[in-house]
Structure formats: C-alpha cells, structure tokens
Design an enzyme around this catalytic site. Structure first.
Site, short mmCIF file in Angstrom:
data_model
loop_
_atom_site.label_atom_id
_atom_site.label_comp_id
_atom_site.label_asym_id
_atom_site.label_seq_id
_atom_site.Cartn_x
_atom_site.Cartn_y
_atom_site.Cartn_z
N CYS A 144 121.04 39.29 57.46
CA CYS A 144 120.11 39.26 58.59
C CYS A 144 120.45 40.37 59.58
O CYS A 144 121.47 41.04 59.45
CB CYS A 144 120.16 37.91 59.27
SG CYS A 144 119.49 36.57 58.25
N HIS A 166 117.58 38.26 64.98
CA HIS A 166 117.99 37.25 65.95
C HIS A 166 118.99 37.78 66.96
O HIS A 166 119.54 38.88 66.83
CB HIS A 166 118.59 36.04 65.22
CG HIS A 166 119.80 36.36 64.40
ND1 HIS A 166 121.09 36.25 64.88
CD2 HIS A 166 119.94 36.78 63.12
CE1 HIS A 166 121.95 36.58 63.94
NE2 HIS A 166 121.27 36.91 62.85
#
Length: 443
Positions: free
Chosen positions: A346, A327
């Site tokens: 992440c 992201h």
C-alpha cells in the site's frame, strides 16, 4: 513481478488580508534591505584571497528542478524524446568521466578530483561551462551538485556522499538506456485517456501528484512497497474516502507477522485495539485461540479507529486486484527517510489531509473544517466521491517534466534491465515479524 510487465498509463494556500498584508509588506521590505546588504558584501572588492573561488549568486540562482507539469502529460513525452537526443550526443562524444575523490567533496574543498566533478557536471548540464576548470569546490560547483541531487531525488546538501557519488558514476550509456525504457512506458500510458482530475503515484520516486486540468495541484511525499512486497502498477478510480477507518489485516500479515507476535506477547492485539471478528460478525476473545497452531484462525483481524490505527485518520479507496489502497500513517517520521520503500504494497501519503481536501472539493458538505471535525470524533465515516477522480500507480524511473531537466530514480524493483541502476538494494529486504510497516502495527 509480473504485475509490472504491463505498465500503463504546492504549496499550501495562505490568505493574507488587512493587517496581515501590511505586515507582509513590511517584512518583504526588510528582507530586501537585508539582501541589498548581503549583495554589497559579496560585491566588495576586498573579501580575502578566496574571492575568485566564491560566488554566492551561483547558489541563489540554481535552476529549479520541480515543475507543475504532471509526469503523465503529453508535454513530457516531447521532453523525454528531447532528453534521449541529448544523451545520444553525450554517449557519441564519449560520455562523462568517473568521479573518484580521495576526500569527501563539499564546498570549500580543494582537490584534483574536483576537476573530474566539474567536467561530469558540465556534460550533464548541471554546471555552466563558464564556471571553468579548477581544483576548487566553489559555490558554482555547490549549486551544480545540488541541482544534480534534486534531479536524482537525493537530499540537496551539496556534499558528495555515498548515494550522490554512485548516481554520478552511472555511465551515460546506461542513463540513455534508462531513458529509452521509460519512453516506452510513457508511450503506453499516453495511449489511454486521462481524467480531468487524477492522482499519480510514481513508485520509484515515492511521491504522489494530484493533477487537475493537466497541472499539478499537489505533490506529496509517499512511502511505497519494499522490494519483497512491491507496490503494483494499476489504473483505477477513487470510490470513496474513509475518515477514521477500521484497519483489517490481510491474511498474509496475520500469518507472517501477527501470529508470531501473539506467540511472544499475548497482549499484542488488546494493546493495539485489534478485535477478532467471526463470520457472523461476533467478537472472539483472543485467549480462546491457539496461537501456536499450524494455521492462523479463520477470523477477521480488525483494528478500531484511533491514533494508533495503522491507517491513522484516513483511507483512500479504489477497486484493485491487489487489494491495495492509499492512507495516512501514525509513523510520520518515516517520510523523512531517503529510501521510502517500507510498506507491504500500500501507499502512505504525507500530509494526506491536504490530498483529501482536494479529493472532496466537489463533494458537497466536506470543507476542510468539516473533515477535521469528523476526524476528531474518531467515528468511522465513509464518504463517496461526487465526481470522477482517477488513480494511477506507475513505475517511471526516468522522465522530464521541464525543458532540459531530466529526472532519474533508482530502479528499486529491477525493472529497467540493468543491475547498475538498482543501486540502493540494501534496503527493502524481508523484515522480521514485528517490524513497523504501513500494514503492520507498532509493537
């Protein structure tokens, strides 16, 4: 970290036309004239008594370390085997000396320890043997140090700071061991077929490669999981890209971070546009929750799209047993850090919109202009990919994507079997509640 035990396997475009091309030609001609003047100055016979210790050509012609050959390539397996053979010879000949300077070594310094440095860099192939031995840190040594730094993922400043000195002083037999361990990892990865288009996240190197037809199309800086919350290795396929994503907090983040934050500041959720959603999809007011209760409420903590969203403009989705993803981030400054092990698992991607354009190039209707237009609306927009793009998160701390250019990185998760390779372990420790993470919001 059992998830590591089964490890598997550009630049921006510019279109110059018309007047812009003519202007570029004039600029290039001007640069050529300027460079000629510089070369004449360098070649002048009377430039002072430092003439025999300075050769600017050495810095200008330092060997490029980067390659458009992807890390997961059959060619790289050949290169790492070649590197192992070379390092076996280095070890058999006694390795390289330790560099123990009494002053900080950088260009212009004259110190006996520069001879140690020269010998060290010659043995590893960073400094030509024709540079000779002396106490002077000249531009030959400067170029060699920068080449060494590039091969080890360090800032290419030509200065022997703490991290560069530590990397220099890892013994040759330890580096050989590291190459052998990573050869086994690469061999396991090569046993699985790769897609025509795929993304690789190399966790220790903290960067992303977008690969097409066995060539690197993009290479992006990344931020990956810290030691206490490591990023897993995985093989998957990108399912969709979400522009203006909602961010839903994992249960672990709610318990470890958001609950303590709400105890200190009851406005935290509202200030960060986080809504509480129950099982029926109804919004729950934060003031109705006991934030000092032993357990966190069984609710969804969902942040609205926007500039302060933890994923900012973009989320790249793929099936994952660990529920991880890639992201954007509102905290862009963290990409400038040397040690980019900051997340809760992440992966944040710098210049992620370039990667999104590449991902969606075969999905009709999603040009760069349309992607930017939709992001500007702040409307949540999932986009399924029209073609297959693989995604592979790998743990590779030593590799070679170019002949005689061997790359090493710190063994940040202590997977290589030698404590000396995990040099920068002062980072990535568990952080207190309220710290900025890719999965946590700014206070």
């Amino acid at each position: 970290m059992s998830n590591k035990s089964g490890i598997v396997a550009l630049s921006r475009r510019a279109l110059l036309t018309g007047a812009a091309a003519a202007a570029g030609a004039v600029a290039i001609a001007g640069q050529a004239v300027a460079q000629t003047a510089i070369d004449e100055l360098i070649s002048a016979p009377k430039r002072g008594n430092w003439d025999d210790q300075f050769d600017a050509k050495a810095s200008r012609t330092a060997a490029a370390v980067t390659s458009n050959t992807p890390m997961l390539s059959a060619n790289n397996f050949i290169y790492i085997q070649q590197a192992i053979t070379e390092y076996q010879a280095i070890v058999a000949n006694g390795g390289w000396p330790q560099v123990t300077p009494s002053v900080k070594l950088k260009i212009g310094v004259i110190d006996p320890s520069v001879q140690q440095l020269r010998q060290r860099l010659m043995i590893s192939g960073d400094l030509p043997r024709s540079a000779g031995m002396s106490n002077s840190f000249d531009s030959y040594v400067d170029g060699a140090v920068k080449r060494f730094q590039a091969r080890h993922g360090l800032p290419q400043d030509g200065v022997l700071g703490e991290f560069t000195l530590k990397a220099l002083n890892v013994p040759a037999d330890t580096r050989l061991m590291q190459l052998n361990v990573n050869q086994q990892r690469l061999q396991a990865m090569m046993n699985k077929p790769l897609e025509q288009r795929y993304i690789v996240v190399n966790i220790p190197a903290a960067y992303v490669e977008a690969v097409e037809n066995d060539r690197v199309a993009l290479r992006n800086t990344a931020i990956v999981g810290r030691i206490s919350r490591p990023s897993p290795t995985l093989d998957s396929k990108v399912s969709d890209v979400i522009l203006n994503p909602y961010w839903t907090s994992p249960r672990s983040i709610v318990e470890k971070d958001i609950m303590p934050l709400m105890q200190k500041d009851p406005t935290y959720l509202a200030r960060n546009s986080i809504r509480l959603i129950d099982a029926q999809g109804q919004e729950v007011a934060p003031e109705t929750i006991d934030w000092f209760a032993p357990k966190a409420p069984n609710l969804m903590f969902r942040q609205d799209p926007g500039k302060i969203n933890a994923m900012s403009s973009t989320k790249i989705n793929f099936p994952s047993a660990d529920a991880v993803y890639m992201h954007d981030t509102p905290t862009q400054g963290l990409f400038n850090k040397l040690m980019r092990f900051e997340s809760s698992g992440c992966v944040r991607v710098q210049n992620v919109r370039d990667l999104v354009v590449w991902l969606l190039k075969n999905t009709p209707g999603w040009s760069r202009q349309e992607i930017e237009r939709v992001i500007a609306t702040r409307v949540n927009t999932p986009i399924p990919l029209a073609d297959e793009v693989g995604v592979h998160w790998v743990y590779i701390t030593a590799w070679s994507a170019k002949d005689n250019i061997v790359q090493f990185r710190d063994d940040i998760y202590a997977e290589d079997g030698n404590a000396q390779l995990a040099l920068q372990t002062n980072i990535g420790v568990e952080k207190p509640a309220g710290s900025v993470e890719d999965d946590i919001l700014p206070q």
